[in-house]
Design a protein around this motif. Structure first.
Motif, PDB file in Angstrom:
ATOM      1  N   VAL A  23       0.848  -1.184   0.000  1.00 44.25           N
ATOM      2  CA  VAL A  23       0.000   0.000   0.000  1.00 44.25           C
ATOM      3  C   VAL A  23       0.885   1.236   0.000  1.00 44.25           C
ATOM      4  CG1 VAL A  23      -1.812   1.264   1.184  1.00 44.25           C
ATOM      5  CG2 VAL A  23      -1.817  -1.236   1.213  1.00 44.25           C
ATOM      6  N   ALA A  24       0.705   2.090  -1.000  1.00 44.93           N
ATOM      7  CA  ALA A  24       1.527   3.277  -1.181  1.00 44.93           C
ATOM      8  C   ALA A  24       0.806   4.528  -0.695  1.00 44.93           C
ATOM      9  CB  ALA A  24       1.900   3.447  -2.651  1.00 44.93           C
ATOM     10  N   SER A  25       1.573   5.461  -0.141  1.00 41.89           N
ATOM     11  CA  SER A  25       1.029   6.748   0.267  1.00 41.89           C
ATOM     12  C   SER A  25       2.143   7.786   0.262  1.00 41.89           C
ATOM     13  CB  SER A  25       0.371   6.659   1.649  1.00 41.89           C
ATOM     14  OG  SER A  25       1.307   6.280   2.637  1.00 41.89           O
ATOM     15  N   GLY A  26       1.761   9.058   0.170  1.00 44.01           N
ATOM     16  CA  GLY A  26       2.718  10.144   0.241  1.00 44.01           C
ATOM     17  C   GLY A  26       3.320  10.566  -1.086  1.00 44.01           C
ATOM     18  N   PHE A  27       2.853   9.984  -2.188  1.00 46.23           N
ATOM     19  CA  PHE A  27       3.313  10.377  -3.515  1.00 46.23           C
ATOM     20  C   PHE A  27       2.228  10.056  -4.531  1.00 46.23           C
ATOM     21  CE2 PHE A  27       4.367   6.168  -5.196  1.00 46.23           C
ATOM     22  CZ  PHE A  27       4.533   5.423  -4.036  1.00 46.23           C
ATOM     23  N   THR A  28       2.421  10.557  -5.747  1.00 44.76           N
ATOM     24  CA  THR A  28       1.418  10.372  -6.792  1.00 44.76           C
ATOM     25  C   THR A  28       1.585   8.990  -7.406  1.00 44.76           C
ATOM     26  OG1 THR A  28       1.461  12.748  -7.233  1.00 44.76           O
ATOM     27  CG2 THR A  28       0.408  11.350  -8.866  1.00 44.76           C
ATOM     28  N   PHE A  29       0.787   8.067  -6.933  1.00 40.25           N
ATOM     29  CA  PHE A  29       0.938   6.656  -7.273  1.00 40.25           C
ATOM     30  C   PHE A  29       0.954   6.415  -8.783  1.00 40.25           C
ATOM     31  CE2 PHE A  29      -1.097   2.385  -7.743  1.00 40.25           C
ATOM     32  CZ  PHE A  29      -0.087   1.638  -7.164  1.00 40.25           C
ATOM     33  N   SER A  30       0.095   7.098  -9.525  1.00 39.74           N
ATOM     34  CA  SER A  30      -0.031   6.862 -10.956  1.00 39.74           C
ATOM     35  C   SER A  30       1.209   7.252 -11.748  1.00 39.74           C
ATOM     36  CB  SER A  30      -1.245   7.611 -11.509  1.00 39.74           C
ATOM     37  OG  SER A  30      -1.078   9.015 -11.370  1.00 39.74           O
ATOM     38  N   ARG A  31       2.064   8.084 -11.175  1.00 40.96           N
ATOM     39  CA  ARG A  31       3.263   8.555 -11.869  1.00 40.96           C
ATOM     40  C   ARG A  31       4.456   7.617 -11.698  1.00 40.96           C
ATOM     41  NH1 ARG A  31       2.717  14.277 -12.434  1.00 40.96           N
ATOM     42  NH2 ARG A  31       0.512  14.624 -12.965  1.00 40.96           N
ATOM     43  N   TYR A  32       4.293   6.571 -10.931  1.00 48.24           N
ATOM     44  CA  TYR A  32       5.410   5.717 -10.569  1.00 48.24           C
ATOM     45  C   TYR A  32       5.270   4.315 -11.139  1.00 48.24           C
ATOM     46  CZ  TYR A  32       7.291   9.137  -7.329  1.00 48.24           C
ATOM     47  OH  TYR A  32       7.873  10.261  -6.782  1.00 48.24           O
ATOM     48  N   ARG A  33       6.396   3.793 -11.597  1.00 51.03           N
ATOM     49  CA  ARG A  33       6.487   2.385 -11.931  1.00 51.03           C
ATOM     50  C   ARG A  33       6.680   1.597 -10.641  1.00 51.03           C
ATOM     51  NH1 ARG A  33      10.996   0.714 -16.123  1.00 51.03           N
ATOM     52  NH2 ARG A  33      12.354   1.308 -14.356  1.00 51.03           N
ATOM     53  N   MET A  34       5.901   0.561 -10.456  1.00 46.58           N
ATOM     54  CA  MET A  34       5.951  -0.246  -9.250  1.00 46.58           C
ATOM     55  C   MET A  34       6.606  -1.588  -9.556  1.00 46.58           C
ATOM     56  SD  MET A  34       4.613   1.880  -7.173  1.00 46.58           S
ATOM     57  CE  MET A  34       4.622   0.820  -5.726  1.00 46.58           C
ATOM     58  N   SER A  35       7.428  -2.037  -8.615  1.00 49.71           N
ATOM     59  CA  SER A  35       8.165  -3.274  -8.813  1.00 49.71           C
ATOM     60  C   SER A  35       8.209  -4.069  -7.522  1.00 49.71           C
ATOM     61  CB  SER A  35       9.607  -3.002  -9.265  1.00 49.71           C
ATOM     62  OG  SER A  35       9.646  -2.265 -10.470  1.00 49.71           O
ATOM     63  N   LEU A  81      -6.933   2.101  -4.714  1.00 54.53           N
ATOM     64  CA  LEU A  81      -6.382   1.757  -3.411  1.00 54.53           C
ATOM     65  C   LEU A  81      -4.899   2.072  -3.288  1.00 54.53           C
ATOM     66  CD1 LEU A  81      -8.129  -1.687  -2.832  1.00 54.53           C
ATOM     67  CD2 LEU A  81      -8.825   0.556  -1.985  1.00 54.53           C
ATOM     68  N   SER A  82      -4.283   2.591  -4.353  1.00 57.98           N
ATOM     69  CA  SER A  82      -2.843   2.862  -4.380  1.00 57.98           C
ATOM     70  C   SER A  82      -2.055   1.651  -3.896  1.00 57.98           C
ATOM     71  CB  SER A  82      -2.506   4.103  -3.547  1.00 57.98           C
ATOM     72  OG  SER A  82      -3.096   5.259  -4.101  1.00 57.98           O
ATOM     73  N   THR A  83      -2.366   0.517  -4.477  1.00 63.80           N
ATOM     74  CA  THR A  83      -1.811  -0.749  -4.030  1.00 63.80           C
ATOM     75  C   THR A  83      -1.257  -1.536  -5.217  1.00 63.80           C
ATOM     76  OG1 THR A  83      -3.354  -0.878  -2.171  1.00 63.80           O
ATOM     77  CG2 THR A  83      -2.339  -2.932  -2.889  1.00 63.80           C
ATOM     78  N   VAL A  84      -0.106  -2.135  -5.010  1.00 64.58           N
ATOM     79  CA  VAL A  84       0.450  -3.067  -5.968  1.00 64.58           C
ATOM     80  C   VAL A  84       0.503  -4.442  -5.301  1.00 64.58           C
ATOM     81  CG1 VAL A  84       2.850  -2.548  -5.339  1.00 64.58           C
ATOM     82  CG2 VAL A  84       2.336  -3.549  -7.581  1.00 64.58           C
ATOM     83  N   SER A  85       0.159  -5.474  -6.056  1.00 64.39           N
ATOM     84  CA  SER A  85       0.096  -6.826  -5.521  1.00 64.39           C
ATOM     85  C   SER A  85       0.964  -7.753  -6.348  1.00 64.39           C
ATOM     86  CB  SER A  85      -1.340  -7.343  -5.511  1.00 64.39           C
ATOM     87  OG  SER A  85      -2.164  -6.540  -4.698  1.00 64.39           O
ATOM     88  N   LEU A  86       1.359  -8.848  -5.728  1.00 67.17           N
ATOM     89  CA  LEU A  86       2.092  -9.907  -6.412  1.00 67.17           C
ATOM     90  C   LEU A  86       1.449 -11.231  -6.043  1.00 67.17           C
ATOM     91  CD1 LEU A  86       4.587 -10.469  -8.248  1.00 67.17           C
ATOM     92  CD2 LEU A  86       5.830 -10.987  -6.139  1.00 67.17           C
ATOM     93  N   GLN A  87       0.744 -11.820  -6.994  1.00 62.99           N
ATOM     94  CA  GLN A  87       0.165 -13.139  -6.814  1.00 62.99           C
ATOM     95  C   GLN A  87       1.219 -14.172  -7.183  1.00 62.99           C
ATOM     96  OE1 GLN A  87      -2.983 -14.091  -5.660  1.00 62.99           O
ATOM     97  NE2 GLN A  87      -2.048 -16.124  -5.667  1.00 62.99           N
ATOM     98  N   MET A  88       1.564 -15.028  -6.247  1.00 66.51           N
ATOM     99  CA  MET A  88       2.618 -16.014  -6.430  1.00 66.51           C
ATOM    100  C   MET A  88       2.001 -17.405  -6.354  1.00 66.51           C
ATOM    101  SD  MET A  88       5.721 -14.340  -4.175  1.00 66.51           S
ATOM    102  CE  MET A  88       4.878 -14.652  -2.619  1.00 66.51           C
ATOM    103  N   ASN A  89       2.073 -18.134  -7.446  1.00 67.77           N
ATOM    104  CA  ASN A  89       1.549 -19.487  -7.527  1.00 67.77           C
ATOM    105  C   ASN A  89       2.670 -20.483  -7.780  1.00 67.77           C
ATOM    106  OD1 ASN A  89      -1.120 -18.495  -7.294  1.00 67.77           O
ATOM    107  ND2 ASN A  89      -1.254 -18.206  -9.520  1.00 67.77           N
ATOM    108  N   ASN A  90       2.396 -21.740  -7.469  1.00 69.40           N
ATOM    109  CA  ASN A  90       3.369 -22.813  -7.689  1.00 69.40           C
ATOM    110  C   ASN A  90       4.724 -22.469  -7.094  1.00 69.40           C
ATOM    111  OD1 ASN A  90       1.749 -22.830 -10.778  1.00 69.40           O
ATOM    112  ND2 ASN A  90       1.552 -24.520  -9.317  1.00 69.40           N
ATOM    113  N   LEU A  91       4.702 -22.061  -5.854  1.00 64.42           N
ATOM    114  CA  LEU A  91       5.922 -21.603  -5.202  1.00 64.42           C
ATOM    115  C   LEU A  91       6.929 -22.732  -5.036  1.00 64.42           C
ATOM    116  CD1 LEU A  91       4.282 -19.202  -2.674  1.00 64.42           C
ATOM    117  CD2 LEU A  91       6.118 -18.564  -4.243  1.00 64.42           C
ATOM    118  N   LYS A  92       8.201 -22.361  -5.143  1.00 63.85           N
ATOM    119  CA  LYS A  92       9.318 -23.283  -5.024  1.00 63.85           C
ATOM    120  C   LYS A  92      10.216 -22.854  -3.867  1.00 63.85           C
ATOM    121  CE  LYS A  92       9.432 -23.845 -10.056  1.00 63.85           C
ATOM    122  NZ  LYS A  92      10.278 -23.708 -11.273  1.00 63.85           N
TER     123      LYS A  92
END
Length: 124
Positions: A23-35, A81-92
């Motif tokens: 969950v991101a806050s304090g900056f313009t979320f749409s202007r940023y690349r999320m990783s 929601l200013s949120t980036v998610s990572l769905q991780m399947n078939n974990l090793k």
């Protein structure tokens, strides 16, 4: 105040799934690349997945993945929601690491924020 608050890590069996959130806050979320990055003990931090900014449109976003996670992980962002998610399947077991959320300005690339990290352990 810039914040990237991560959650969703934990212990999971091989072949299982986890969903990480940042969950991101304090900056313009749409202007940023999320990783998402990850770092295991004794190893360098590596890029796992990225998704580009929406440019304020609230839609779109181009994704890319490390070869080691392609077809298993999915990155997404929720502008409302200013949120980036990572769905991780078939974990090793090799996915075991601390996972970090990163935000980088699409134009001013030196403007760069990091989350605190969330630990993922894949073990039987």
């Amino acid at each position: 105040q810039v914040q990237l608050v991560e959650s969703g890590g934990g212990l999971v069996q091989p072949g299982g799934s986890l969903r990480l959130s940042c969950v991101a806050s304090g900056f313009t979320f749409s202007r940023y690349r999320m990783s998402w990055y990850r770092q295991a003990p004794g190893k360098e931090r590596e890029l796992v997945a990225t998704i580009t900014g929406t440019g304020g449109t609230g839609i779109g976003g181009t994704t890319s993945y490390a070869d080691s996670v392609k077809d298993r992980f999915t990155i997404s962002r929720d502008s409302a929601l200013s949120t980036v998610s990572l769905q991780m399947n078939n974990l090793k077991p090799e996915d075991t690491a601390v996972y970090y959320c990163n935000a980088r300005h699409m134009i001013i690339a030196t403007t760069d924020f990091w989350g605190q990290g969330t630990r993922v352990t894949v073990s039987s």
